[in-house]
Design an enzyme around this catalytic site. Structure first.
Site, PDB file in Angstrom:
ATOM      1  N   ASP A   8       0.766  -1.235  -0.054  1.00  0.00           N
ATOM      2  CA  ASP A   8      -0.009   0.030  -0.168  1.00  0.00           C
ATOM      3  C   ASP A   8       0.836   1.253   0.044  1.00  0.00           C
ATOM      4  OD1 ASP A   8      -2.091   1.747   0.571  1.00  0.00           O
ATOM      5  OD2 ASP A   8      -2.625   1.129   2.458  1.00  0.00           O
ATOM      6  N   SER A   9       1.529   1.467  -1.052  1.00  0.00           N
ATOM      7  CA  SER A   9       2.729   2.416  -1.284  1.00  0.00           C
ATOM      8  C   SER A   9       2.367   3.627  -1.951  1.00  0.00           C
ATOM      9  CB  SER A   9       3.943   1.696  -1.820  1.00  0.00           C
ATOM     10  OG  SER A   9       3.557   1.652  -3.356  1.00  0.00           O
TER      11      SER A   9
HETATM   12  N1  AAT Z   1      -3.872   3.843   2.113  1.00  0.00           N
HETATM   13  C1  AAT Z   1      -3.538   4.578   1.094  1.00  0.00           C
HETATM   14  C2  AAT Z   1      -2.324   5.606   1.397  1.00  0.00           C
HETATM   15  C3  AAT Z   1      -1.158   5.253   0.703  1.00  0.00           C
HETATM   16  S1  AAT Z   1       0.039   5.889   1.732  1.00  0.00           S
HETATM   17  C4  AAT Z   1       1.480   4.818   1.280  1.00  0.00           C
HETATM   18  C5  AAT Z   1       2.478   5.285   2.349  1.00  0.00           C
HETATM   19  O1  AAT Z   1       3.654   4.250   2.077  1.00  0.00           O
HETATM   20  C6  AAT Z   1       2.825   6.363   2.695  1.00  0.00           C
HETATM   21  O2  AAT Z   1       2.638   6.644   4.279  1.00  0.00           O
HETATM   22  C7  AAT Z   1       4.415   6.333   2.776  1.00  0.00           C
HETATM   23  O3  AAT Z   1       5.257   6.799   3.900  1.00  0.00           O
HETATM   24  C8  AAT Z   1       4.801   4.696   2.701  1.00  0.00           C
HETATM   25  N2  AAT Z   1       5.981   4.319   2.260  1.00  0.00           N
HETATM   26  C9  AAT Z   1       6.544   4.846   0.994  1.00  0.00           C
HETATM   27  N3  AAT Z   1       7.887   4.130   0.976  1.00  0.00           N
HETATM   28  C10 AAT Z   1       7.667   3.088   1.828  1.00  0.00           C
HETATM   29  C11 AAT Z   1       8.873   2.037   2.164  1.00  0.00           C
HETATM   30  N4  AAT Z   1      10.075   2.146   1.443  1.00  0.00           N
HETATM   31  N5  AAT Z   1       8.479   1.332   3.155  1.00  0.00           N
HETATM   32  C12 AAT Z   1       7.356   1.533   4.043  1.00  0.00           C
HETATM   33  N6  AAT Z   1       6.359   2.637   3.836  1.00  0.00           N
HETATM   34  C13 AAT Z   1       6.803   3.174   2.717  1.00  0.00           C
HETATM   35  C14 AAT Z   1      -1.136   4.999  -0.548  1.00  0.00           C
HETATM   36  C15 AAT Z   1      -1.421   6.078  -1.539  1.00  0.00           C
HETATM   37  C16 AAT Z   1      -1.707   5.724  -2.956  1.00  0.00           C
HETATM   38  C17 AAT Z   1      -1.179   7.009  -3.540  1.00  0.00           C
HETATM   39  C18 AAT Z   1      -1.734   7.094  -4.949  1.00  0.00           C
HETATM   40  N7  AAT Z   1      -1.699   8.033  -5.910  1.00  0.00           N
END
Ligand code: AAT
Length: 275
Positions: free
Chosen positions: A155-156
């Site tokens: 969920d990135s």
């Molecule tokens: N539930 C929908 C929200 C998201 S948030 C995606 C999250 O991924 C962010 O909080 C970010 O800090 C985290 N993230 C980014 N890279 C990493 C990593 N390497 N390891 C762990 N977490 C990470 C998804 C939104 C989708 C947007 C579409 N436009």
């Protein structure tokens, strides 16, 4: 005074929302974080100017990234969410009676804290006793946990900054190894209108590792183009063979047994991206 928020989704297209309030802004170690209230979509979490989730349409994304793989797996007990610090995917996972443990690995602890403070509707399950919250890099986490999970959900954020590595073939290989022998993984893979090359590349990378690879789509109004994709890699179970009559009734607004298989029926231009 009227204040409007715009996300520049591409170099020539954006989404603009009339705001009601700005609850919070900060620069975290990893990104610019904002929590605003919008007239159409309610409270909205924004990272680096990009909509992550909103109260009005979050259910689509969080139900679809979780229930499709969890009901494809016959008996998921242990699940991992990478990213997803708002907690929406975790909230959906713990609706499954077979789940004994759900781990969230989010790189930015501030996303978790701000979501807990301003988005209780979404983050409400993060303190559940079945949930473990890890603040750290998802790439490192999967490399350190082998043969452990039934289902992994990526969920990135979009493939920029710390999320670049979450769209790389080496990461999918590490996910494969982190899954048990009948494990399933799903990643959010952006818009079939705006990110065609990415969808094709991720699908082929996943296909080079997993015996079963599938793409599915759904409508998410606040994400670029309003039309979104997910890529699934599965070691054993095929979602197209799920016995949907046996899916129990759980509290959802988008996911239902009827769409469990129908979301894999792709419009031709999308099917062409992964043929
Ligand atoms: N539930 C929908 C929200 C998201 S948030 C995606 C999250 O991924 C962010 O909080 C970010 O800090 C985290 N993230 C980014 N890279 C990493 C990593 N390497 N390891 C762990 N977490 C990470 C998804 C939104 C989708 C947007 C579409 N436009």
């Amino acid at each position: 005074m009227e204040l409007w928020y715009t996300e520049y989704q591409t170099s020539s297209v954006g989404i603009t929302c009339k705001t009601k309030k700005t609850y919070h802004t900060e620069k975290t170690e990893y990104q610019e974080l904002a929590l605003i209230d919008t007239e159409q979509f309610g409270k909205m979490l924004v990272l680096d100017g990009t909509v992550q989730t909103t109260i009005e349409d979050e259910f689509v994304y969080h139900e679809m990234i979780t229930h499709v793989p969890l009901f494809t797996h016959k008996n998921p007990k242990k699940a991992l969410v990478i990213g997803g610090g708002d907690g929406g995917a975790i909230r959906e996972i713990i609706k499954h009676p077979s789940i004994e443990k759900a781990v969230l690995c989010e790189i930015d602890g501030r996303v978790i804290e701000v979501s807990k403070q301003y988005l209780p509707e979404i983050s409400c399950a993060l303190d559940d006793k079945k949930v473990e919250v890890v603040v750290g890099d998802g790439i490192k986490y999967v490399n350190e946990h082998k043969n452990e999970f039934d289902v992994i959900m990526v969920d990135s954020t979009d493939p920029v900054g710390p999320a670049v590595g979450l769209f790389a073939v080496d990461f999918y290989k590490a996910i494969y190894d982190s899954l048990k022998e009948d494990g399933i993984f799903v990643a959010q893979t952006e818009s079939p209108f705006f990110h065609k090359d990415l969808i094709t590349k991720v699908f082929n990378d996943v296909k080079s590792l997993f015996p079963i690879t599938r793409l599915y789509t759904c409508a998410i109004p606040t994400y670029p183009s309003g039309y979104w994709s997910f890529t699934m890699g599965s070691k054993k179970y095929d979602p197209l063979e799920t016995d949907t009559d046996s899916i129990p009734n759980i509290d959802t607004k988008y996911y239902c047994p009827q769409i469990h298989k129908s979301v894999f029926s792709l419009p031709k231009f999308v099917a062409d991206l992964v043929k």
